[in-house]
Every structure is written in C-alpha cells, then in structure tokens.
Write a protein that holds these residues in place. Structure first.
Motif, mmCIF file in Angstrom:
data_model
loop_
_atom_site.group_PDB
_atom_site.id
_atom_site.type_symbol
_atom_site.label_atom_id
_atom_site.label_comp_id
_atom_site.label_asym_id
_atom_site.label_seq_id
_atom_site.Cartn_x
_atom_site.Cartn_y
_atom_site.Cartn_z
ATOM 1 N N PRO A 123 16.928 3.228 -7.960
ATOM 2 C CA PRO A 123 15.998 4.017 -8.065
ATOM 3 C C PRO A 123 14.730 4.000 -7.564
ATOM 4 C CG PRO A 123 16.220 2.682 -9.766
ATOM 5 C CD PRO A 123 17.271 1.920 -9.103
ATOM 6 N N ARG A 124 13.963 4.958 -6.902
ATOM 7 C CA ARG A 124 12.779 4.874 -6.368
ATOM 8 C C ARG A 124 11.659 4.658 -7.280
ATOM 9 N NH1 ARG A 124 11.325 10.133 -3.337
ATOM 10 N NH2 ARG A 124 9.409 9.423 -3.570
ATOM 11 N N LYS A 125 10.750 3.530 -6.927
ATOM 12 C CA LYS A 125 9.735 3.152 -7.890
ATOM 13 C C LYS A 125 8.626 4.598 -7.982
ATOM 14 C CE LYS A 125 6.374 -0.612 -8.265
ATOM 15 N NZ LYS A 125 5.721 -1.589 -7.601
ATOM 16 N N LYS A 126 8.195 4.693 -9.093
ATOM 17 C CA LYS A 126 7.186 5.669 -9.180
ATOM 18 C C LYS A 126 5.928 5.166 -8.799
ATOM 19 C CE LYS A 126 5.717 8.944 -12.648
ATOM 20 N NZ LYS A 126 5.035 9.222 -13.576
ATOM 21 N N SER A 127 5.290 6.269 -8.221
ATOM 22 C CA SER A 127 3.907 5.774 -7.696
ATOM 23 C C SER A 127 2.720 5.591 -8.798
ATOM 24 C CB SER A 127 3.746 7.145 -6.919
ATOM 25 O OG SER A 127 2.067 6.752 -6.349
ATOM 26 N N LEU A 128 1.993 4.548 -8.689
ATOM 27 C CA LEU A 128 0.827 4.251 -9.454
ATOM 28 C C LEU A 128 0.112 5.588 -9.304
ATOM 29 C CD1 LEU A 128 0.363 0.769 -8.320
ATOM 30 C CD2 LEU A 128 1.593 1.395 -10.479
ATOM 31 N N ARG A 129 -0.959 5.623 -10.153
ATOM 32 C CA ARG A 129 -1.966 6.541 -10.378
ATOM 33 C C ARG A 129 -2.975 6.460 -9.176
ATOM 34 N NH1 ARG A 129 -3.418 6.770 -16.397
ATOM 35 N NH2 ARG A 129 -2.833 4.687 -16.125
ATOM 36 N N GLY A 130 -3.502 7.714 -8.747
ATOM 37 C CA GLY A 130 -4.597 7.434 -7.537
ATOM 38 C C GLY A 130 -6.046 7.345 -8.207
ATOM 39 N N GLY A 131 -6.781 7.012 -7.207
ATOM 40 C CA GLY A 131 -8.168 6.667 -7.674
ATOM 41 C C GLY A 131 -8.890 6.202 -6.251
ATOM 42 N N VAL A 132 -10.149 6.110 -6.333
ATOM 43 C CA VAL A 132 -11.032 5.452 -5.300
ATOM 44 C C VAL A 132 -10.608 4.221 -5.059
ATOM 45 C CG1 VAL A 132 -13.332 5.071 -4.434
ATOM 46 C CG2 VAL A 132 -12.923 6.994 -5.776
ATOM 47 N N GLY A 133 -10.344 3.731 -3.860
ATOM 48 C CA GLY A 133 -9.847 2.324 -3.712
ATOM 49 C C GLY A 133 -8.400 2.081 -3.619
ATOM 50 N N ALA A 134 -7.566 2.989 -4.151
ATOM 51 C CA ALA A 134 -6.219 3.145 -4.112
ATOM 52 C C ALA A 134 -5.770 2.691 -2.712
ATOM 53 C CB ALA A 134 -5.354 3.849 -4.993
ATOM 54 N N VAL A 135 -4.544 1.973 -2.455
ATOM 55 C CA VAL A 135 -4.042 1.826 -1.297
ATOM 56 C C VAL A 135 -2.510 2.119 -1.380
ATOM 57 C CG1 VAL A 135 -3.372 0.237 0.694
ATOM 58 C CG2 VAL A 135 -5.690 -0.071 -0.661
ATOM 59 N N GLY A 136 -2.101 2.799 -0.357
ATOM 60 C CA GLY A 136 -0.693 3.172 -0.470
ATOM 61 C C GLY A 136 -0.047 3.942 0.918
ATOM 62 N N SER A 137 0.947 4.546 0.981
ATOM 63 C CA SER A 137 1.602 4.926 2.257
ATOM 64 C C SER A 137 2.019 6.458 2.032
ATOM 65 C CB SER A 137 2.749 3.939 2.527
ATOM 66 O OG SER A 137 3.597 4.158 1.484
ATOM 67 N N ALA A 138 2.413 7.030 3.071
ATOM 68 C CA ALA A 138 2.870 8.448 3.321
ATOM 69 C C ALA A 138 3.289 8.733 4.476
ATOM 70 C CB ALA A 138 1.750 9.506 2.913
ATOM 71 N N MET A 139 4.144 9.645 4.508
ATOM 72 C CA MET A 139 4.847 10.024 5.844
ATOM 73 C C MET A 139 3.576 10.678 6.817
ATOM 74 S SD MET A 139 7.921 9.153 5.959
ATOM 75 C CE MET A 139 8.439 9.963 7.437
ATOM 76 N N ALA A 140 3.343 10.447 8.050
ATOM 77 C CA ALA A 140 2.262 10.943 8.790
ATOM 78 C C ALA A 140 2.215 12.137 8.903
ATOM 79 C CB ALA A 140 2.661 10.242 10.015
ATOM 80 N N LYS A 141 3.454 12.963 8.901
ATOM 81 C CA LYS A 141 3.561 14.269 9.050
ATOM 82 C C LYS A 141 2.727 15.301 7.996
ATOM 83 C CE LYS A 141 7.975 15.197 7.090
ATOM 84 N NZ LYS A 141 9.290 15.632 7.126
ATOM 85 N N TYR A 142 2.278 14.515 6.868
ATOM 86 C CA TYR A 142 1.976 15.302 5.589
ATOM 87 C C TYR A 142 0.222 15.212 5.817
ATOM 88 C CZ TYR A 142 6.540 15.617 3.601
ATOM 89 O OH TYR A 142 7.685 15.700 3.354
#
Length: 140
Positions: free
Chosen positions: A3-22
């Motif tokens: 199963p896909r791991k759920k994303s943590l909640r966002g905030g200033v300083g959070a680090v993550g990833s996303a598809m470039a097209k978005y």
C-alpha cells in the motif's frame, strides 16, 4: 502490492516530492528538464508557505515551494505533493483536533491569532504610556 504510504501533513520547512508536471509556473520546469518533465519526480522540494492559486480554472489550495536547481518559487496543488519529512510548524488547514494548542510549538498560530496577539501587546503599551506621567529624566 504494497500500500502507498500516506503523505505527512504540510507546513513551513516540510520536505517532499512530486511529479515535475504539477509545478507552476511550468516554464521553469520545462527549461530545467526539457526531455522528461512529464515523467520526472522532483525530490528534496521544500515547502515555504501555502495559499490559494488559480490552477486549471479553479482556485485551489497550494504549497509554495523551493525546488533544488530552480531559483524561482513555484507552487503546486497540495494534493499532488507528498510530504516525506514533517515540518516544524503544521499549516492551520492541516491541523487535527489532537494537535497541540496554537501556543504549542507543534502548530503554527493562525493569522487571526497573530493579529490578536499584536493588538493585545499594543494595548499593553498604550496602557503603560497613558498610566504613567514620566518626565524626560525618568525615561533617560
């Protein structure tokens, strides 16, 4: 299938990833990755704020981000961003009732809380100034 791991909640300083097209404006992504911007996943993207932007003719909640190798601040619709390292301060819209109070260090105070705090401190100053009849010698 894992199963896909759920994303943590966002905030200033959070680090993550996303598809470039978005990411928007996408001209910056096209310049940096002309051959594979549609399929490339950008890593180590840092959230620096949140807000509402017009994306696909709709006002949508977005994160403002810095992307390694791109000097401009980009935005992305929040649902397309995967937070992998939690922030020091969680955005107001992503708080849960079980989170610490706004005065705690785990959540960011809302803008209205900050405005109210400023008003209170100004009232304190006004009260002190009006209640004292200080002379120039007392001040110096």
């Amino acid at each position: 299938v894992m199963p896909r791991k759920k994303s943590l909640r966002g905030g200033v300083g959070a680090v993550g990833s996303a598809m470039a097209k978005y990411f928007h404006p996408n001209e910056h992504i096209h310049e940096k990755y002309p051959e594979n911007f549609q399929t490339r996943r950008l890593e180590n993207v840092t959230i620096i704020g949140d807000g509402t932007e017009l994306v696909r003719q709709q006002q949508q909640r977005c994160y403002y981000c810095t992307v390694p190798g791109i000097d401009d601040v980009l935005h992305i619709v929040a649902k397309h961003f995967k937070v992998e390292q939690p922030p020091a301060i969680i955005f107001e819209e992503e708080r849960l009732p079980t989170d610490a109070s706004p005065n705690g260090s785990a959540v960011a105070p809302s803008l209205s809380d900050q405005v109210e705090e400023s008003r209170r401190s100004l009232q304190d100053v006004e009260t002190n100034v009006l209640s004292r009849h200080a002379s120039a010698e007392d001040i110096a």
